[in-house]
Design an enzyme around this catalytic site. Structure first.
Site, PDB file in Angstrom:
ATOM      1  N   THR A 181      47.930   1.471 -28.141  1.00  0.00           N
ATOM      2  CA  THR A 181      49.158   1.028 -27.560  1.00  0.00           C
ATOM      3  C   THR A 181      49.492   1.739 -26.072  1.00  0.00           C
ATOM      4  O   THR A 181      49.291   3.031 -25.857  1.00  0.00           O
ATOM      5  CB  THR A 181      50.769   1.760 -28.663  1.00  0.00           C
ATOM      6  OG1 THR A 181      50.434   0.753 -29.793  1.00  0.00           O
ATOM      7  CG2 THR A 181      51.838   1.505 -28.223  1.00  0.00           C
ATOM      8  N   GLY A 211      57.411  -2.268 -34.886  1.00  0.00           N
ATOM      9  CA  GLY A 211      57.265  -0.821 -35.052  1.00  0.00           C
ATOM     10  C   GLY A 211      58.454  -0.403 -34.101  1.00  0.00           C
ATOM     11  O   GLY A 211      59.380  -0.917 -33.469  1.00  0.00           O
TER      12      GLY A 211
HETATM   13  N1  ASP Z   1      54.121   2.375 -32.002  1.00  0.00           N
HETATM   14  C1  ASP Z   1      53.041   1.200 -32.361  1.00  0.00           C
HETATM   15  C2  ASP Z   1      53.682   0.626 -33.625  1.00  0.00           C
HETATM   16  O1  ASP Z   1      53.912   1.877 -34.800  1.00  0.00           O
HETATM   17  C3  ASP Z   1      51.362   1.761 -33.099  1.00  0.00           C
HETATM   18  C4  ASP Z   1      50.585   3.217 -32.069  1.00  0.00           C
HETATM   19  O2  ASP Z   1      52.114   3.506 -31.373  1.00  0.00           O
HETATM   20  O3  ASP Z   1      49.780   2.567 -31.470  1.00  0.00           O
HETATM   21  O4  ASP Z   1      53.823  -0.142 -33.263  1.00  0.00           O
END
Ligand code: ASP
Length: 312
Positions: A181, A211
Site C-alpha cells: 500500500t 479496508g
Molecule cells: N491497509 C491496507 C488494507 O487493509 C493494506 C496495506 O496497508 O497493505 O487494505
C-alpha cells in the site's frame, strides 16, 4: 508567512531487509527517492500540498512494485479491487473510491469524487460509472495481472489465508512478498496539509471487502489545525481504532507534536487491537514523524525543505 514545505511517502509496512535479492531492495528505495524528488519540485515551485500528494500517489500507483494501481494484489476471485482516498486539510474536503477496477489511478478518481461530485465516497460499479462520466480512460485487464500477483494469490489460497502484500514472517507468508500500500502526506509553503492513501488491499481478501485506506479517519486524514496522516497495515485494525483521526485528536486535544502523537497513536493501536502496520504524518508546523508495529516500513521524507531521507 511562507512556510518551508515538508513531504512524506510510504510504500507499505514490512521488512525490506528480508528481500533476498538486493536489486529488488534498491528498486524500492530508488522509487521512493525519485517520487520524493518529484514532490519536492512540486512544492518548491509553490504547488499545493494537495497537488503534491496526488502526484506522488499517482507515481507510486504507476510503479508495479507497490500494492496500488497497476501492482494491486488480487482478491479471492483473482480480481483487482482497489481503494483510494485523498483529503485536503484546508477545508476538510475528501474524496474516496472503493472496490474499483479498470482505472490506472484510483487516487485521481478519488480527487474527482472530491471536486466533481457532492459525495465523499463512491464504490464499485457506481464509482466506475462516475469515472466514465468524468471521461477517465479505462485500462485493459492485462494492465494489472502480473505473474507475481497471480503466484502470490495462489500461495495465499494454498494456505487458506488472507495476507498483507507485505506480511511479516511468522504469519506463514513468504519473505519476498511484503510490500504494499502506498501513501503520501504534504505540508506546503502556505501551511496547508493534505494526505492520500491508495491500495489493492489484502491478498485473497473477500470480494467486496473494503479496508481502511479509503476511509476518512481510518487510513487517511488531513486537517490544517492538526496534521496529515496516511496509514498502512491490516486495515480492519486501523478501522476499529479510527487511527488516522486518533492521531489528529492527540494533537488537537492534548497539544502534542508529530512525534508525540505518532507514539501515542501507535501505542493505542498496539494496546487495544494488537494492530499490525504503521503510519506517516506531518503536523501543522511541518514536522514529520513515522511509526510502525511491523519490523520496518518503507518510507521517505523531506522535512522543512531539507535533505531527502529514506527508511526501510
Ligand atoms: N491497509 C491496507 C488494507 O487493509 C493494506 C496495506 O496497508 O497493505 O487494505
Amino acid at each position: 508567512m511562507r512556510c518551508a514545505y515538508s513531504l512524506m511517502v510510504h510504500g507499505g509496512a514490512g521488512a525490506l531487509e528480508n528481500v533476498k535479492d538486493e536489486k529488488t531492495a534498491v528498486r524500492y528505495l530508488d522509487s521512493i527517492r525519485r517520487i520524493l524528488e518529484h514532490g519536492r519540485e512540486v512544492l518548491s515551485l509553490g504547488g499545493s500540498a494537495l497537488q503534491a500528494v496526488e502526484q506522488c500517489a499517482t507515481l507510486l500507483e504507476d510503479d508495479p512494485i507497490f500494492n496500488a494501481g497497476c501492482g494491486s494484489v488480487l482478491n479471492e476471485d483473482g480480481r483487482v479491487e482497489m481503494d483510494a482516498a485523498i483529503m485536503d486539510g484546508q477545508n476538510l474536503l475528501a474524496g474516496a473510491v472503493a472496490g474499483v477496477d479498470g482505472v490506472a489511478n484510483p487516487v485521481q478518481l478519488a480527487r474527482l469524487v472530491m471536486t466533481k461530485s457532492e459525495h465523499v465516497m463512491l464504490i464499485g460499479e457506481g464509482a466506475m460509472r462516475f469515472a466514465e462520466h468524468c471521461e477517465v480512460p479505462r485500462v485493459p485487464a492485462n494492465y494489472f495481472y502480473t505473474e507475481d500477483r497471480i503466484a502470490q494469490l495462489k500461495e495465499a489460497q494454498l494456505r487458506h489465508k488472507m495476507m498483507l502484500d507485505h506480511d511479516e514472517a511468522g504469519d506463514g507468508v513468504s519473505e519476498d512478498q511484503k510490500y504494499g500500500t502506498i501513501g503520501a502526506v504534504a505540508f506546503d509553503s502556505n501551511g496547508n496539509l493534505a494526505a492520500a492513501t491508495s491500495t489493492g488491499g489484502i491478498v485473497n481478501k473477500r470480494k467486496g471487502r473494503v479496508g481502511d485506506s479509503p476511509i476518512v479517519g481510518a487510513g487517511v486524514y488531513a486537517d490544517n489545525e492538526t496534521c496529515a496522516v496516511s496509514c498502512t497495515g491490516y486495515g480492519e485494525e486501523f478501522m476499529r481504532t479510527v487511527l488516522a483521526k486518533t492521531v489528529s485528536d492527540f494533537i488537537f486535544m492534548q497539544g502534542m507534536d508529530a512525534s508525540e502523537a505518532a507514539d501515542a497513536a501507535i501505542e493505542y493501536l498496539r494496546r487495544r487491537v494488537n494492530g499490525r502496520g504503521g503510519l506517516i504524518m506531518i503536523d501543522n508546523e511541518g514536522r514529520c514523524a513515522s511509526r510502525f508495529t511491523t519490523r520496518k516500513m518503507i518510507h521517505g521524507w523531506i522535512e522543512h525543505a531539507g535533505e531527502t531521507m529514506l527508511s526501510f
